[in-house]
Design a protein around this motif. Structure first.
Motif, PDB file in Angstrom:
ATOM      1  N   VAL A 127     -47.904 -29.515 -18.398  1.00 41.75           N
ATOM      2  CA  VAL A 127     -46.645 -29.800 -17.708  1.00 41.75           C
ATOM      3  C   VAL A 127     -45.782 -28.541 -17.623  1.00 41.75           C
ATOM      4  O   VAL A 127     -45.134 -28.285 -16.605  1.00 41.75           O
ATOM      5  CB  VAL A 127     -45.901 -30.972 -18.387  1.00 41.75           C
ATOM      6  N   SER A 143     -42.250 -35.307 -20.591  1.00 40.38           N
ATOM      7  CA  SER A 143     -42.667 -35.134 -19.206  1.00 40.38           C
ATOM      8  C   SER A 143     -42.191 -36.266 -18.308  1.00 40.38           C
ATOM      9  O   SER A 143     -41.757 -36.019 -17.176  1.00 40.38           O
ATOM     10  CB  SER A 143     -44.189 -34.972 -19.108  1.00 40.38           C
ATOM     11  N   MET A 201     -39.905 -35.581 -15.120  1.00 40.55           N
ATOM     12  CA  MET A 201     -40.540 -35.875 -13.827  1.00 40.55           C
ATOM     13  C   MET A 201     -39.686 -36.847 -13.005  1.00 40.55           C
ATOM     14  O   MET A 201     -39.502 -36.637 -11.815  1.00 40.55           O
ATOM     15  CB  MET A 201     -41.929 -36.476 -14.031  1.00 40.55           C
ATOM     16  N   LEU A 207     -45.010 -34.979  -8.352  1.00 40.01           N
ATOM     17  CA  LEU A 207     -44.224 -35.561  -9.442  1.00 40.01           C
ATOM     18  C   LEU A 207     -44.521 -37.052  -9.576  1.00 40.01           C
ATOM     19  O   LEU A 207     -44.733 -37.565 -10.680  1.00 40.01           O
ATOM     20  CB  LEU A 207     -42.735 -35.333  -9.205  1.00 40.01           C
ATOM     21  N   HIS A 267     -47.737 -37.908 -11.301  1.00 42.63           N
ATOM     22  CA  HIS A 267     -47.672 -37.773 -12.765  1.00 42.63           C
ATOM     23  C   HIS A 267     -47.074 -39.013 -13.422  1.00 42.63           C
ATOM     24  O   HIS A 267     -47.312 -39.268 -14.600  1.00 42.63           O
ATOM     25  CB  HIS A 267     -46.812 -36.554 -13.148  1.00 42.63           C
TER      26      HIS A 267
END
Length: 157
Positions: free
Chosen positions: A48, A100, A104, A152, A155
């Motif tokens: 990341v 993350s 994100m 994004l 993820h």
């Protein structure tokens, strides 16, 4: 010397004002992405961390291109942090842990906000202010932000 590009000074000033706001948004997004890059924690740290590095590199290039477009149509950029914060549509505040998923989500929201702003300004830039070059330029930025937002979003699944 003022540019002689077939667009009135009044129109280039209006377009530059739209671009100033976009530049401010991009600069805040750049800062938020740098923050994520610097402060990410968790088991997925390395991947990341590198991902955010790639994204802030893209945003850095975008900010430079917007500033150069403002200059190309004969105006100066608002290049202080105070000016950027007064012009941006985005919040610089982060209210999550340094993981993350939190970063994100926040960055995705900012990209989507920029996409919506660009969609709002394309028609006035093109139709009202007769600046097809800038309209084309900002249209290209939509594609870039949509791809970054997709990465994004992917993820977050």
């Amino acid at each position: 010397m003022k540019p002689n590009i077939g667009i009135t000074e009044k129109n280039t000033e209006a377009v530059a004002n739209y671009l100033q706001k976009l530049l401010a948004d991009e600069f805040v997004l750049y800062t938020k992405t740098k923050n994520a890059h610097w402060n990410i924690e968790g088991a997925d740290f390395y991947d990341v961390h590198k991902f955010f590095e790639s994204q802030f590199g893209q945003i850095d290039e975008i900010t430079d291109n917007i500033a150069e477009r403002i200059r190309a149509i004969g105006h100066y950029t608002a290049s202080s942090l105070k000016n950027f914060l007064s012009l941006t549509h985005l919040s610089e505040v982060t209210e999550h842990q340094n993981d993350s998923q939190g970063f994100m989500r926040e960055l995705l929201e900012s990209h989507e906000s920029i996409i919506l702003y660009i969609r709002e300004i394309i028609t006035p830039i093109s139709d009202d202010f007769k600046d097809l070059g800038t309209a084309d330029f900002v249209t290209g930025l939509i594609v870039t932000h949509e791809k970054m937002a997709w990465f994004l979003r992917a993820h977050l699944k």
